[in-house]
Scaffold this active site. Structure first.
Site, PDB file in Angstrom:
ATOM      1  N   CYS B  50      84.645  14.501  40.085  1.00 33.56           N
ATOM      2  CA  CYS B  50      83.721  15.493  39.552  1.00 33.56           C
ATOM      3  C   CYS B  50      82.325  15.355  40.165  1.00 33.56           C
ATOM      4  CB  CYS B  50      83.666  15.450  38.037  1.00 33.56           C
ATOM      5  SG  CYS B  50      83.484  13.802  37.381  1.00 33.56           S
ATOM      6  N   GLU B 114      79.639   2.127  38.460  1.00 33.87           N
ATOM      7  CA  GLU B 114      80.747   2.557  37.589  1.00 33.87           C
ATOM      8  C   GLU B 114      82.064   2.245  38.291  1.00 33.87           C
ATOM      9  OE1 GLU B 114      82.822   5.272  38.186  1.00 33.87           O
ATOM     10  OE2 GLU B 114      81.879   6.197  39.920  1.00 33.87           O
ATOM     11  N   PRO B 115      83.070   1.817  37.534  1.00 33.74           N
ATOM     12  CA  PRO B 115      84.254   1.253  38.167  1.00 33.74           C
ATOM     13  C   PRO B 115      85.322   2.251  38.626  1.00 33.74           C
ATOM     14  CG  PRO B 115      84.367   0.971  35.806  1.00 33.74           C
ATOM     15  CD  PRO B 115      83.094   1.687  36.086  1.00 33.74           C
ATOM     16  N   GLN B 116      85.249   3.501  38.164  1.00 30.76           N
ATOM     17  CA  GLN B 116      86.356   4.416  38.472  1.00 30.76           C
ATOM     18  C   GLN B 116      86.505   4.755  39.951  1.00 30.76           C
ATOM     19  OE1 GLN B 116      84.351   4.945  35.873  1.00 30.76           O
ATOM     20  NE2 GLN B 116      85.452   5.866  34.157  1.00 30.76           N
ATOM     21  N   GLN B 120      89.769   5.829  42.358  1.00 31.41           N
ATOM     22  CA  GLN B 120      89.947   7.181  42.902  1.00 31.41           C
ATOM     23  C   GLN B 120      90.116   7.132  44.419  1.00 31.41           C
ATOM     24  OE1 GLN B 120      86.330   8.487  41.155  1.00 31.41           O
ATOM     25  NE2 GLN B 120      87.303   9.539  39.437  1.00 31.41           N
ATOM     26  N   ALA B 190      79.915  10.994  10.391  1.00 30.06           N
ATOM     27  CA  ALA B 190      80.939  11.345  11.363  1.00 30.06           C
ATOM     28  C   ALA B 190      80.399  12.260  12.436  1.00 30.06           C
ATOM     29  CB  ALA B 190      82.123  11.991  10.651  1.00 30.06           C
ATOM     30  N   MET B 193      78.242  11.648  18.216  1.00 29.49           N
ATOM     31  CA  MET B 193      77.784  10.408  18.828  1.00 29.49           C
ATOM     32  C   MET B 193      78.505   9.218  18.227  1.00 29.49           C
ATOM     33  SD  MET B 193      75.372   9.695  20.960  1.00 29.49           S
ATOM     34  CE  MET B 193      74.173   8.484  21.420  1.00 29.49           C
TER      35      MET B 193
END
Lengths: 278, 443
Positions: B50, B114-116, B120, B190, B193
């Site tokens: 993205c 960030e680990p993604q 990918q 609820a 966040m």
């Protein structure tokens, strides 16, 4: 230089290097250095043991009477306790605080007279090593509790102030430190109690009285009451966390005073000068 | 190295364009094959997330390859090339490798570290492999990129410590409690966040989960989601002493828990610590409660402060990571060179051995009076001369791979002995030519 002093100096060097590496580990986040530091600590511990054995073999009596020997044994017990706890609970970070403590004791130990003198005949008995070993093992365990207490206070302060840092993330959790406090207390307290009892028996053999209220005995008793109060508070009242940490630190300060302050500032039966070596 | 990358990212293109260029098609294999069918293109791989759309490729003709690729990308998504062009960046050679290594190490990511992205990238490479559009260039480069990323992750603090509110809450809880397995969590309110934070907390294998909300139905719905138990809103203070971690986010709820209340709760808990996370604005818990021993109260600003510190640490780590990447690229190049040194060594050996054999044969042919033992001695003599002569040049060649000047030696040997280890060229020519040179030099 005799062989045991040579070994002692080498041990001191190993502890100094290990201290440097452990500090580098936590300050600059170098776990590899920390691992090397622990290897050095193990080797130092081995050399230290050899040093004491060789001193025992040359003199023929346990190396536990002069100030030098006591400091050396105390440092040995602290390092040994830490290594054992590390094996069991994986508390690498503690090394950076325990090693300097042992190092200071070692430096102090190398500054005082290292000469060997046999204790005067009335004190030569097997009760001496038993009493001294038990007392110092208890002290070493309490030293670890005090270090854990310092880390607890440090970490608690950071959590309350909401200030995080890389050191913050390296410290064990509050829970782990508090558990350590409890474990040290349950191990150290019986050791200390036995140390005092064997001391009393030995005193009876040597001087004909179990308890003669000399300053060391008085201060040891004060320290014992403090730890007894802490143990009781933990078990019955639910003291924990900050309060337990603070008491463990005060207890250790009292211990140090009982061990060193009493000898240096007050005089009595226990002073090393009475043994003619300091 | 004829390696190139062409693409756009959150830095160069708005999300509207990125989503239009996204290659989330059902058949990525055919897209990849269409790319390698473009003239001069030999290998292709698509990284489409993205935040970025990038095509990595190997091409014999870089400018042509780029032009065709960019036209193809626009056409495939039904866009005009000129619409896309201003947002595209193109790197080739060492710059492209640098870009790839930075992307793999998450240095080019929107959230630093960030680990993604590494996953990918691995997936993109697998896709190229299974579509047969990965060749020698990718097969050499990609594992090195993954290794560089791993090194960055292990040797720097780039991926350490939470940079989102919900992770920060979990991380702080671990600093207080260590393991969370037997810790009870209470969720008050609820909000959206809260839901995210609650999901992270309850995803950590905690003990009991209690949920309360002004509308009981909503609390029940949430409780079901988190495998917990709903508690009526009016009664929740009674349950506070059971909770180790309390998460409040009741919008427009005002102060729900006072300091005095919490002092009583801590007494009931025999001083067992409590972690209170108040992400509601206005706050639900009296801020003074933080002063109670064994109570740790964090509001949304406190959590953001923690995140800000962590981000600062990551940015510091990124500087070190850039150095690691430079090192890894240098290492990659020297490795590449060493690969080229090996065929050269083999070719040189072959050539010299060929000369030795043919010349010895010629000489021995004229010396028929020698017996078998003498012949063997002559053979041994020539062999040892050759080995002695070759020893030093060969050891220089073997080292040439790790040396920045290594290429010079390789080139020198190539020219001096007229070697060409490329299998396409016939080896015999080289040998004969070599033989001539040798004879010249002797005479």
């Amino acid at each position: 230089m005799t062989i045991d002093i040579l070994l002692f100096r080498t041990t001191l060097l190993a502890y100094a290097l290990a201290t440097g590496l452990a500090l580098a580990d936590i300050l600059w986040r170098r776990p590899a250095l920390g691992r090397h530091g622990r290897v050095l600590l193990w080797s130092g511990f081995g050399l230290h043991s050899l040093s004491m054995i060789s001193r025992y073999l040359t003199t023929g009596f346990p190396p536990l009477s002069s100030l030098h020997e006591s400091l050396s044994f105390f440092a040995w017990a602290i390092i040994g306790t830490f290594l054992l706890f590390h094996l069991r609970y994986r508390l690498a970070v503690l090394g950076a605080f325990v090693a300097p403590l042992a190092l200071v004791l070692m430096i102090f130990g190398s500054a005082v007279s290292t000469a060997t003198t046999a204790p005067p005949p009335p004190l030569q008995s097997w009760w001496l090593p038993v009493h001294v070993v038990l007392a110092f093992l208890g002290d070493a365990v309490f030293a670890l509790a005090a270090v854990a207490g310092c880390l607890y206070l440090l970490q608690e302060r950071m959590l309350k102030k909401k200030k995080v840092s890389s050191l913050f993330y390296r410290l064990p959790s509050l829970q782990v430190l508090d558990n350590l406090n409890y474990r040290c207390l349950t191990i150290g307290f019986p050791l200390m109690t036995l140390g005092i009892i064997t001391g009393a028996i030995w005193a009876d053999r040597a001087w004909g009285a179990y308890w003669s209220w000399d300053p060391k005995e008085t201060w040891a008793l004060i320290t014992w009451f403090l730890y007894a109060a802490l143990l009781h508070g933990r078990l019955a009242v639910g003291w924990r966390g900050r309060k337990a940490a603070v008491l463990a630190i005060i207890g250790f300060v009292l211990l140090l005073f009982t061990f060193l302050g009493v000898n240096l500032l007050l005089s009595g039966l226990h002073s090393y000068s009475a043994l003619g070596t300091y | 190295m004829n390696f190139l990358v062409l693409g756009l990212s959150y830095k160069t293109a708005p999300v509207e364009l990125r989503e239009r260029l996204n290659f989330a098609s059902d058949d990525p294999g055919s897209v990849l094959r269409a790319m390698t069918d473009l003239p001069g293109m030999t290998e292709a791989m698509i990284l489409s997330t993205c935040n970025r759309v990038e095509v990595y490729a190997a091409s014999k003709d870089i400018p042509l390859g780029c032009a065709r690729l960019q036209r193809y990308m626009a056409a495939y998504h039904g866009l005009d090339e000129n619409q896309v062009k201003p947002h595209l960046y193109v790197h080739c050679g060492r710059d492209a490798i640098h870009h790839l290594f930075r992307v793999a190490s998450s240095l080019d990511s929107m959230i630093l570290g960030e680990p993604q992205i590494l996953g990918q990238l691995k997936e993109a490479y697998n896709q190229a492999e299974s579509s047969c559009t990965a060749g020698p260039v990718f097969n050499r480069l990609m594992p090195k990129a993954f290794a560089a990323a791993k090194r960055v992750r292990n040797e720097t603090a780039i991926a350490q410590h939470a940079v989102s509110v919900s992770y920060a809450a979990v991380e702080l809880a671990r600093k207080i409690f260590g393991e969370l397995t037997d810790k009870n969590v209470m969720i008050v309110g609820a909000g959206k966040m809260c839901e995210l934070a609650a999901r992270h907390l309850t995803g950590q294998q905690v003990g009991e989960v209690l949920v309360t909300n002004r509308t009981l139905a909503r609390a029940q719905a949430l409780a079901e989601q988190f495998d917990g138990r709903a508690v009526p809103f009016a009664e929740f203070p009674l349950y506070l002493s059971r909770a180790d971690i309390v998460l409040t986010s009741t919008a427009a709820g005002g102060l729900l828990v006072t300091r005095a209340q919490l002092e009583e709760v801590i007494r009931q808990r025999k001083n067992r610590p409590m972690f209170l996370i108040d992400i509601a604005v206005p706050r639900n818990i009296d801020p003074d409660a933080n002063q109670i021993d064994n109570v740790y109260l964090y509001d949304i600003d406190d959590l953001n402060g923690v995140i800000e510190t962590n981000l600062r640490e990551r940015r510091k780590a990124a500087k070190k990571a850039e150095d690691i990447i430079e090192q890894e690229i240098d290492r990659f190049y020297s490795w590449l060179r060493s690969l080229e040194a090996t065929p050269m060594i083999v070719a040189l050996r072959q050539q010299v051995e060929e000369i030795r054999r043919s010349e010895t044969e010629k000489t021995l042919h004229g010396l028929r009076h020698l017996d078998a033992g003498d012949r063997r001695a002559v053979e041994a003599l020539t062999r040892s001369i050759v080995n002695k002569l070759l020893h030093s040049p060969l050891s220089v060649l073997k080292r040439a791979g790790d040396d920045i000047t290594g290429e010079i030696y390789l080139e020198a040997v190539r020219r001096l002995f007229d070697l060409n280890p490329d299998p396409q060229k016939s080896g015999t020519d080289a040998v004969e030519e070599g033989a001539d040179t040798k004879q010249d030099s002797i005479s």
